[in-house]
Design a protein around this motif. Structure first.
Motif, PDB file in Angstrom:
ATOM      1  N   ALA A  74      37.017  60.555  36.998  1.00  0.00           N
ATOM      2  CA  ALA A  74      37.927  59.483  36.250  1.00  0.00           C
ATOM      3  C   ALA A  74      38.990  58.841  37.326  1.00  0.00           C
ATOM      4  O   ALA A  74      39.418  57.878  37.001  1.00  0.00           O
ATOM      5  N   VAL A  75      39.171  59.610  38.372  1.00  0.00           N
ATOM      6  CA  VAL A  75      40.126  58.904  39.343  1.00  0.00           C
ATOM      7  C   VAL A  75      39.580  57.834  40.138  1.00  0.00           C
ATOM      8  O   VAL A  75      40.049  56.756  40.327  1.00  0.00           O
ATOM      9  N   PHE A  76      38.172  58.109  40.407  1.00  0.00           N
ATOM     10  CA  PHE A  76      37.554  56.900  41.035  1.00  0.00           C
ATOM     11  C   PHE A  76      37.218  55.856  40.173  1.00  0.00           C
ATOM     12  O   PHE A  76      37.577  54.757  40.384  1.00  0.00           O
ATOM     13  N   VAL A  77      36.997  56.035  38.848  1.00  0.00           N
ATOM     14  CA  VAL A  77      37.000  54.850  37.939  1.00  0.00           C
ATOM     15  C   VAL A  77      38.036  54.171  37.733  1.00  0.00           C
ATOM     16  O   VAL A  77      38.178  52.710  37.721  1.00  0.00           O
ATOM     17  N   LEU A  78      39.269  54.801  37.464  1.00  0.00           N
ATOM     18  CA  LEU A  78      40.475  54.133  37.201  1.00  0.00           C
ATOM     19  C   LEU A  78      41.075  53.555  38.547  1.00  0.00           C
ATOM     20  O   LEU A  78      41.451  52.259  38.661  1.00  0.00           O
ATOM     21  N   SER A  79      40.689  53.974  39.641  1.00  0.00           N
ATOM     22  CA  SER A  79      41.013  53.258  40.875  1.00  0.00           C
ATOM     23  C   SER A  79      39.984  51.861  41.080  1.00  0.00           C
ATOM     24  O   SER A  79      40.545  51.054  41.454  1.00  0.00           O
ATOM     25  N   LEU A  80      38.778  52.139  40.926  1.00  0.00           N
ATOM     26  CA  LEU A  80      37.833  50.976  40.838  1.00  0.00           C
ATOM     27  C   LEU A  80      38.346  49.647  40.041  1.00  0.00           C
ATOM     28  O   LEU A  80      38.222  48.757  40.421  1.00  0.00           O
ATOM     29  N   LEU A  81      38.698  50.088  38.724  1.00  0.00           N
ATOM     30  CA  LEU A  81      39.442  49.238  37.780  1.00  0.00           C
ATOM     31  C   LEU A  81      40.488  48.433  38.549  1.00  0.00           C
ATOM     32  O   LEU A  81      40.783  47.350  38.459  1.00  0.00           O
ATOM     33  N   ALA A  82      41.520  49.324  39.025  1.00  0.00           N
ATOM     34  CA  ALA A  82      42.865  48.857  39.603  1.00  0.00           C
ATOM     35  C   ALA A  82      42.413  48.003  40.675  1.00  0.00           C
ATOM     36  O   ALA A  82      42.822  46.672  41.037  1.00  0.00           O
ATOM     37  N   ALA A  83      41.467  48.221  41.377  1.00  0.00           N
ATOM     38  CA  ALA A  83      40.824  47.432  42.730  1.00  0.00           C
ATOM     39  C   ALA A  83      40.434  46.150  42.308  1.00  0.00           C
ATOM     40  O   ALA A  83      40.724  45.080  42.668  1.00  0.00           O
ATOM     41  N   ALA A  84      39.546  46.440  41.382  1.00  0.00           N
ATOM     42  CA  ALA A  84      38.952  45.077  40.579  1.00  0.00           C
ATOM     43  C   ALA A  84      39.972  44.192  40.054  1.00  0.00           C
ATOM     44  O   ALA A  84      39.894  42.881  40.503  1.00  0.00           O
ATOM     45  N   ALA A  85      40.862  44.724  39.267  1.00  0.00           N
ATOM     46  CA  ALA A  85      41.862  43.646  38.738  1.00  0.00           C
ATOM     47  C   ALA A  85      42.748  43.117  39.716  1.00  0.00           C
ATOM     48  O   ALA A  85      43.193  42.070  39.545  1.00  0.00           O
ATOM     49  N   SER A  86      43.263  43.900  40.825  1.00  0.00           N
ATOM     50  CA  SER A  86      43.873  43.491  41.700  1.00  0.00           C
ATOM     51  C   SER A  86      43.249  42.188  42.655  1.00  0.00           C
ATOM     52  O   SER A  86      43.612  41.342  42.895  1.00  0.00           O
ATOM     53  N   ALA A  87      42.054  42.595  43.009  1.00  0.00           N
ATOM     54  CA  ALA A  87      40.939  41.200  43.412  1.00  0.00           C
ATOM     55  C   ALA A  87      41.171  40.114  42.818  1.00  0.00           C
ATOM     56  O   ALA A  87      41.072  38.945  43.344  1.00  0.00           O
ATOM     57  N   VAL A  88      40.702  40.207  41.625  1.00  0.00           N
ATOM     58  CA  VAL A  88      40.642  39.182  40.570  1.00  0.00           C
ATOM     59  C   VAL A  88      42.012  38.485  40.429  1.00  0.00           C
ATOM     60  O   VAL A  88      42.329  37.010  40.651  1.00  0.00           O
ATOM     61  N   LEU A  89      43.310  39.160  40.316  1.00  0.00           N
ATOM     62  CA  LEU A  89      44.664  38.518  40.377  1.00  0.00           C
ATOM     63  C   LEU A  89      44.681  37.928  41.768  1.00  0.00           C
ATOM     64  O   LEU A  89      45.238  36.588  41.536  1.00  0.00           O
ATOM     65  N   ILE A  90      44.567  38.543  42.755  1.00  0.00           N
ATOM     66  CA  ILE A  90      44.909  37.900  44.113  1.00  0.00           C
ATOM     67  C   ILE A  90      44.025  36.427  44.300  1.00  0.00           C
ATOM     68  O   ILE A  90      44.454  35.503  44.727  1.00  0.00           O
ATOM     69  N   TYR A  91      42.634  36.605  43.820  1.00  0.00           N
ATOM     70  CA  TYR A  91      41.780  35.553  43.934  1.00  0.00           C
ATOM     71  C   TYR A  91      42.445  34.215  43.038  1.00  0.00           C
ATOM     72  O   TYR A  91      42.452  33.114  43.584  1.00  0.00           O
ATOM     73  N   PHE A  92      42.735  34.580  41.748  1.00  0.00           N
ATOM     74  CA  PHE A  92      43.235  33.449  40.960  1.00  0.00           C
ATOM     75  C   PHE A  92      44.689  33.123  40.980  1.00  0.00           C
ATOM     76  O   PHE A  92      45.125  31.990  40.712  1.00  0.00           O
ATOM     77  N   VAL A  93      45.306  33.749  41.542  1.00  0.00           N
ATOM     78  CA  VAL A  93      46.895  33.505  41.802  1.00  0.00           C
ATOM     79  C   VAL A  93      47.122  33.058  43.121  1.00  0.00           C
ATOM     80  O   VAL A  93      48.026  32.134  43.294  1.00  0.00           O
ATOM     81  N   TYR A  94      46.519  33.551  44.092  1.00  0.00           N
ATOM     82  CA  TYR A  94      46.874  33.174  45.483  1.00  0.00           C
ATOM     83  C   TYR A  94      45.730  32.256  46.299  1.00  0.00           C
ATOM     84  O   TYR A  94      45.958  31.074  46.619  1.00  0.00           O
ATOM     85  N   VAL A  95      44.412  32.776  46.321  1.00  0.00           N
ATOM     86  CA  VAL A  95      43.446  32.251  47.281  1.00  0.00           C
ATOM     87  C   VAL A  95      43.069  30.911  46.671  1.00  0.00           C
ATOM     88  O   VAL A  95      43.110  29.757  47.147  1.00  0.00           O
ATOM     89  N   LYS A  96      42.799  30.864  45.307  1.00  0.00           N
ATOM     90  CA  LYS A  96      42.290  29.653  44.562  1.00  0.00           C
ATOM     91  C   LYS A  96      43.200  28.421  44.716  1.00  0.00           C
ATOM     92  O   LYS A  96      42.880  27.427  45.281  1.00  0.00           O
TER      93      LYS A  96
END
Length: 177
Positions: A74-96
């Motif tokens: 459960a820790v791994f799945v929740l951490s993976l979801l947090a990582a994916a959400a932060s990556a999407v957020l960084i891409y669309f809010v900053y990089v793009k």
């Protein structure tokens, strides 16, 4: 598993420190090595997005392991979801958005050939004067000489015919000069 999370967190933090402190040096040393990542297929796989995800995965794993009673899966799945959400957020809010703002105010003297300017300091038949030209979002003052060997008064419109020895060779556009 806690060791893996700490390793990911430390890797991400070290990457951030290295890019902040040595980013320009590394960029020049690796000149063009990662240009394949800017294509359409891997466009979203920017180093900033990737290392953000790695750092958040490690940090979330450390926090969830230490402060919750969740099982390792459960820790791994929740951490993976947090990582994916932060990556999407960084891409669309900053990089793009930053990709659309990358432009340079630099120009080459050869870019001025064919451009129209205005004489600000009179150009003698033999000698130098000065012209002002619009380029990009600003103006530039440049040393100019007469291409035709004729005197050109201040305020007249000229066109750059050639660039020679750092000076613009210009010809008058006004027919009644």
């Amino acid at each position: 598993m806690l060791g893996v999370y700490w390793g990911l967190l430390i890797t991400g933090v070290l990457f951030a420190l290295v890019t902040v402190l040595l980013g320009d040096l590394l960029s020049n040393a690796l000149d063009g090595m990662f240009d394949f990542m800017s294509g359409d297929v891997l466009h979203w796989l920017q180093p900033m997005v990737l290392f953000t995800a790695i750092t958040v995965l490690g940090g979330a794993g450390v926090l969830l392991t230490g402060y919750t009673s969740l099982v390792a899966g459960a820790v791994f799945v929740l951490s993976l979801l947090a990582a994916a959400a932060s990556a999407v957020l960084i891409y669309f809010v900053y990089v793009k958005p930053m990709e659309k703002t990358e432009n340079s105010v630099a120009f080459s003297m050869q870019d001025l050939v064919g451009r129209i300017g205005e004489v600000t300091v009179p150009i003698p038949a033999r000698g130098s004067g000065e012209v002002v030209m619009r380029i990009g979002g600003g103006v530039t003052n440049q040393i100019a000489e007469s291409f035709d060997g004729t005197e050109i008064a201040a305020g007249l419109k000229v066109v750059t015919v050639e660039v020679k020895d750092g000076a613009l060779l210009v010809s008058c556009l006004d027919s009644n000069h």
